[in-house]
Every structure is written in C-alpha cells, then in structure tokens.
Design an enzyme around this catalytic site. Structure first.
Site, short mmCIF file in Angstrom:
data_model
loop_
_atom_site.label_atom_id
_atom_site.label_comp_id
_atom_site.label_asym_id
_atom_site.label_seq_id
_atom_site.Cartn_x
_atom_site.Cartn_y
_atom_site.Cartn_z
N GLY A 20 0.81 -1.21 0.00
CA GLY A 20 0.00 0.00 0.00
C GLY A 20 0.84 1.25 0.00
O GLY A 20 0.50 2.25 0.66
N ALA A 21 1.93 1.25 -0.77
CA ALA A 21 2.89 2.35 -0.72
C ALA A 21 2.62 3.45 -1.73
O ALA A 21 3.43 4.36 -1.88
CB ALA A 21 4.30 1.80 -0.94
N GLY A 24 -0.78 7.82 1.23
CA GLY A 24 -0.99 7.82 2.66
C GLY A 24 0.22 7.41 3.47
O GLY A 24 1.36 7.76 3.17
N ILE A 25 -0.03 6.63 4.52
CA ILE A 25 1.02 6.23 5.45
C ILE A 25 2.06 5.36 4.77
O ILE A 25 3.26 5.46 5.04
CB ILE A 25 0.39 5.52 6.66
CG1 ILE A 25 -0.46 6.53 7.45
CG2 ILE A 25 1.44 4.90 7.56
CD1 ILE A 25 -1.36 5.89 8.49
N GLY A 26 1.63 4.48 3.85
CA GLY A 26 2.58 3.63 3.15
C GLY A 26 3.55 4.43 2.31
O GLY A 26 4.76 4.13 2.28
N SER A 144 -4.50 -1.15 14.38
CA SER A 144 -5.34 0.04 14.53
C SER A 144 -5.89 0.12 15.94
O SER A 144 -6.07 -0.91 16.62
CB SER A 144 -6.50 -0.02 13.53
OG SER A 144 -7.47 0.98 13.80
N TYR A 171 -14.19 -4.35 10.43
CA TYR A 171 -12.90 -3.71 10.30
C TYR A 171 -12.06 -3.95 11.55
O TYR A 171 -10.87 -4.31 11.47
CB TYR A 171 -13.07 -2.21 10.07
CG TYR A 171 -11.77 -1.46 9.98
CD1 TYR A 171 -10.92 -1.64 8.88
CD2 TYR A 171 -11.37 -0.58 10.98
CE1 TYR A 171 -9.71 -0.95 8.79
CE2 TYR A 171 -10.16 0.11 10.90
CZ TYR A 171 -9.34 -0.09 9.81
OH TYR A 171 -8.14 0.58 9.73
#
Length: 321
Positions: A20-21, A24-26, A144, A171
C-alpha cells in the site's frame, strides 16, 4: 528523548517492501526509508499510482503489483520478488481497506478480513525465506486503535461473511487479527531461532484515503470535525511503523503507537492493546485458520505447547503456497 525519523540509522544496503505504498502512510513510510538509503519495493494494487509514487519518492525504488484481495496476485508478487532479490530486510504490512464498496475478495472472503489480514498472512509466509537468515530483518504489521471493536469469533464463518462492508466490527476484527498474527509470528520466529523479528504498530488517527469511503454512522463525527482535531498528518502517522522497522532499541514483539491524546497522535511509544489480542490460544487458533484458508503454511512449530514440551527447535525455511 522523543523518537523521530532523525533517529533512523543509515539504511544503505537494505531492501524494504511496503504494501500500500502508493499513498498515505505507506507512501510516507517508503519515502523516509528511501531517503535513508534503503532500496524500497512499493507493493501496490495500481501499478500506475505506484510508479507515480516512486517518482515522487526518488532514491532507489521498484514497483511490484500486489492485490491483497486476490491470493493468486499475492503469489505472483512473491514470485516477482524472488526472481529479483536474494534477501529482504524489511517487510511492512501496511495496506488495508476500511468500509470498501465491495463485499468479498476474489477468493470469497469478507473484504476487511481477506485484505487486511489473510493477504498479508499469505504474503509474509511466501517471502519469509528471504528474511529469516538476514541479521536485523524485521516484519512490521500495521494494526489500529479499532482492534478493540473486533468483536465476534475469528472463524471461517466470519472470514467468509458478506456483511462487513460498512461494519466497524468487521474492520476492527481484521485489525485484531493483525495484532494476533504479529504476536504469534514473533513467538514462532523466536522459537525457531530466526534472525527476523515481528512487530506491530498503529498510526493513531490520520486523515488518509481510508476515511474517504462510506463510513458507518457511529464514526461520522470522528470522520468529520473530530478527525481534524485529533488526527495527525500521514507523515507523522507513519512514525510508529518506522520506529518499529528501524529502532534498534525496540524489542522484538513490541506494539507501538502514538503517545498522546489516547494514542491518536504524538511520538511513538509502547501502545496498549485489548486482552483478546494478548490471548495466546486466540493467536494460535487464528494462525491455524489462516493457514487453512490461504493454503500458505509456515515451517514453524505447529503450536506453543508442542514447542515447549518437545524442546525442539524447528529450522526456518520459509513457505510456499
């Protein structure tokens, strides 16, 4: 002294893969590691977005297509990495979905559980043979705060449910699975005498793309003004995962998160977690379920009790699915 990316040692000669790069955070995790000299593999569902992210990051990067909602894609990504690399120093299991517009993965799993947990479980097992002999190698799984909302059984029925699209419980259950997995993985790595350690981290609250979907009514106040007040930007939200990935003072098996405002923001520190996430039996049951559902089996002792009673040390050779 509070931790910041300025404390990250030189990462030259190290290879890191971040899921997930592309945003966002990735993306922020990949950017910092590349800036510190690491060769970074951006594992993304959308290769075009991944290449755009790589261009923004600069440094030494590659893009690999990875769709965690499809186990065939996970296997193809693993084969791609194996064909090009003989070792992997860091694996950051960051990608995730939150209240996605679809109900099930290509393999028939509830989307949160299938993408956030099972996809990463399979990917980690398939890449592990590139890591277990590499001194200082680390696996960081991003959990999370909402893992505490992960109510209900982690079983095959829940894994294949079609009722999770806008469910905070679904989730949260996937994020609870992330924590259970990271802890069981660390135990098995340590038992096997591997050079690799497992960590977990959570970003607190951050206004990333995950919040742009159709969130449940219960979370709408947080997704609006509350998120703007409590949240921190993606670059700061990446700090707990970066600390877990690079800080030599953080012990294996640790769980890190922001230190302020009920762990919603701030510099990294040891995070609190639910009682269920620390349940050894639950960790082992989830492991067995995950191996059965993905078909990826790790070459580890099959249970804590067996490992402790036999005194045997199982060599780590990785996994093939």
């Amino acid at each position: 002294m509070a931790w910041s990316p300025a404390h990250i040692p030189d990462q030259s000669g190290r290879t890191a893969l971040i899921t997930g790069a592309s945003g966002g955070i990735g993306l922020e995790t990949a950017r910092v590691l590349a800036d510190r000299g690491a060769h970074v593999l951006l594992a993304c569902r959308n290769v075009g977005r991944g290449r755009a992210a790589a261009a923004r990051i600069g440094g030494s990067t590659e893009v690999v297509r990875l769709d965690l909602a499809c186990l065939d894609s996970v296997r193809e990504a693993s084969a791609w990495v194996h064909a090009r690399h003989e070792r992997l120093d860091l694996l950051v299991n960051n990608a995730g979905v939150m209240f996605p517009p679809y109900r099930r993965t290509e393999d028939g799993f509830e989307a949160h559980f299938g993408v956030n947990h099972l996809g990463h479980f399979a990917l980690t097992g398939l890449l592990l043979d590139l890591m277990t002999a590499v001194p200082g190698s680390r696996i960081v799984t991003v959990a999370s705060l909402t893992h505490r909302a992960g109510l209900g059984a982690l079983d095959e029925g829940g894994a294949r449910s079609s009722a999770g699209r806008r469910s905070l419980t679904a989730y949260g259950r996937s994020k609870l699975a992330n924590l259970l997995f990271a802890r069981e993985l660390h135990h098995r790595l340590a038992t096997a005498g591997a050079a690799t350690a497992s960590f977990a981290a959570h970003p607190g609250l951050s206004p990333t793309g995950l919040w742009q979907g159709d969130v449940p009514r219960l979370l709408r106040p947080v997704a609006g003004a509350g998120l703007r007040w409590l949240a921190q930007p993606a670059d700061r939200a990446a700090w707990p995962a970066l600390s877990a990935a690079t800080d030599p003072h953080v012990p294996g098996g640790a769980y890190l998160g922001p230190s302020q405002f009920f762990e919603s923001r701030g510099t990294p520190a040891p995070a609190r977690s639910s009682r269920v996430s620390r349940d050894v039996a639950a960790q082992h049951r989830l492991w067995q379920l995950s191996e059965g559902l993905t078909g990826v089996r790790y070459a580890f002792p099959s249970a804590r009790a067996e490992a402790e009673s036999s005194g045997a040390v199982c060599p780590v050779t990785g996994a093939r699915g």
